[in-house]
Design an enzyme around this catalytic site. Sequence first.
Site, short mmCIF file in Angstrom:
data_model
loop_
_atom_site.label_atom_id
_atom_site.label_comp_id
_atom_site.label_asym_id
_atom_site.label_seq_id
_atom_site.Cartn_x
_atom_site.Cartn_y
_atom_site.Cartn_z
N GLY A 1 0.83 -1.19 0.00
CA GLY A 1 0.00 0.00 0.00
C GLY A 1 0.86 1.24 0.00
O GLY A 1 1.97 1.25 0.57
N GLN B 1 3.16 9.95 0.71
CA GLN B 1 4.43 9.23 0.86
C GLN B 1 5.38 9.46 -0.32
O GLN B 1 6.56 9.16 -0.23
CB GLN B 1 4.19 7.72 1.03
CG GLN B 1 3.50 7.38 2.35
CD GLN B 1 3.31 5.89 2.47
OE1 GLN B 1 2.37 5.32 1.95
NE2 GLN B 1 4.24 5.23 3.16
N CYS C 1 5.98 0.67 8.10
CA CYS C 1 5.60 1.70 7.13
C CYS C 1 6.81 2.08 6.30
O CYS C 1 7.91 2.23 6.83
CB CYS C 1 5.08 2.92 7.88
SG CYS C 1 4.59 4.28 6.81
N LEU C 2 6.59 2.23 4.98
CA LEU C 2 7.69 2.61 4.09
C LEU C 2 8.25 3.98 4.48
O LEU C 2 9.41 4.28 4.17
CB LEU C 2 7.19 2.67 2.64
CG LEU C 2 6.84 1.31 2.02
CD1 LEU C 2 6.04 1.51 0.74
CD2 LEU C 2 8.10 0.51 1.74
N HIS D 1 -4.58 1.97 7.28
CA HIS D 1 -3.23 2.56 7.38
C HIS D 1 -3.04 3.64 6.31
O HIS D 1 -2.55 4.74 6.59
CB HIS D 1 -2.19 1.44 7.24
CG HIS D 1 -0.76 1.87 7.33
ND1 HIS D 1 0.10 1.45 8.33
CD2 HIS D 1 -0.02 2.66 6.50
CE1 HIS D 1 1.30 1.99 8.12
NE2 HIS D 1 1.26 2.72 7.01
N GLU D 2 -3.45 3.33 5.07
CA GLU D 2 -3.24 4.29 3.97
C GLU D 2 -4.13 5.53 4.13
O GLU D 2 -3.68 6.65 3.87
CB GLU D 2 -3.50 3.64 2.61
CG GLU D 2 -2.61 2.44 2.27
CD GLU D 2 -1.15 2.65 2.56
OE1 GLU D 2 -0.65 3.79 2.43
OE2 GLU D 2 -0.48 1.68 2.94
N HIS E 1 -2.70 7.96 6.41
CA HIS E 1 -1.66 8.80 5.80
C HIS E 1 -2.25 10.07 5.19
O HIS E 1 -1.60 11.12 5.18
CB HIS E 1 -0.92 8.04 4.69
CG HIS E 1 0.23 7.20 5.19
ND1 HIS E 1 1.29 7.72 5.91
CD2 HIS E 1 0.51 5.88 5.02
CE1 HIS E 1 2.15 6.74 6.19
NE2 HIS E 1 1.70 5.62 5.66
NI NI Z 1 2.67 3.75 5.81
#
Ligand code: NI
Length: 170
Positions: free
Chosen positions: A46, A51, A98-99, A140-141, A144
Site C-alpha cells: 500500500g 508518501q 511503514c515505508l 493505514h493508507e 496517511h
Molecule cells: Ni505507511
Amino acid sequence: MTLREIITLPNPILRRKARTVTLFDSDLQTLIEDMIETLRDAPGVGLAAPQVGKSDRLIVVEYPEDDELEDSPKKLYVVVNPEVKEASEETEMGIEGCLSIPNLHGEVERTIAVIVKGQTRRGQAIKIKAQGWLARIFQHEIDHLNGIVFTDRATKVWKPAPEEPVLDNV
Ligand code: NI
C-alpha cells in the site's frame, strides 16, 4: 512511468491533511502510474500519495484477493478520495511497519472489516469491502491522508530484530 522517491519522517508532508482530488486529469494519471511502479519496486502492499510527496487524497493498494490461499492473484486498488464509510465494531491487534518510517514495527489495533468508498482514477464512485489484512492496509493508507502514521496509534513500538519476519510494507 517513473519511480518516485518515498519520503520518510520527519518530512512535514506526512503530517499534513491531504487535499481532496477534484481534477481527474493527465497529471493525476501519471501520478497514479508512478505510484503503482513505486509500490511494486519498494516492494509494498500500500502507498498513499503523501508518501511520494504529493499531498493529495489518493492511495494505491496491491494485495492478494484471498490471502489465505497460497497462489491467490494480487488485486490492484486505486482509490481517489477514499473514506472509511462503515467499520465493524470488532477489532484486532496486528504488527505494522511503514515505508515512511523505516526500521520500526508497532502493534496497532484496527477494525477487522471496513467498507471504503471513493472514486476510481476516472472519477467514478466505487465501494470496496475489505477484511483482515486488506482492511488494515486501507485503514493505514487512509490515515496517511490525514497526517496520521501507525506509531500514533501503536500501543507498542520497537526496532525489529534481524530474526523477526519481514512485514508487508505500507
Ligand atoms: Ni505507511
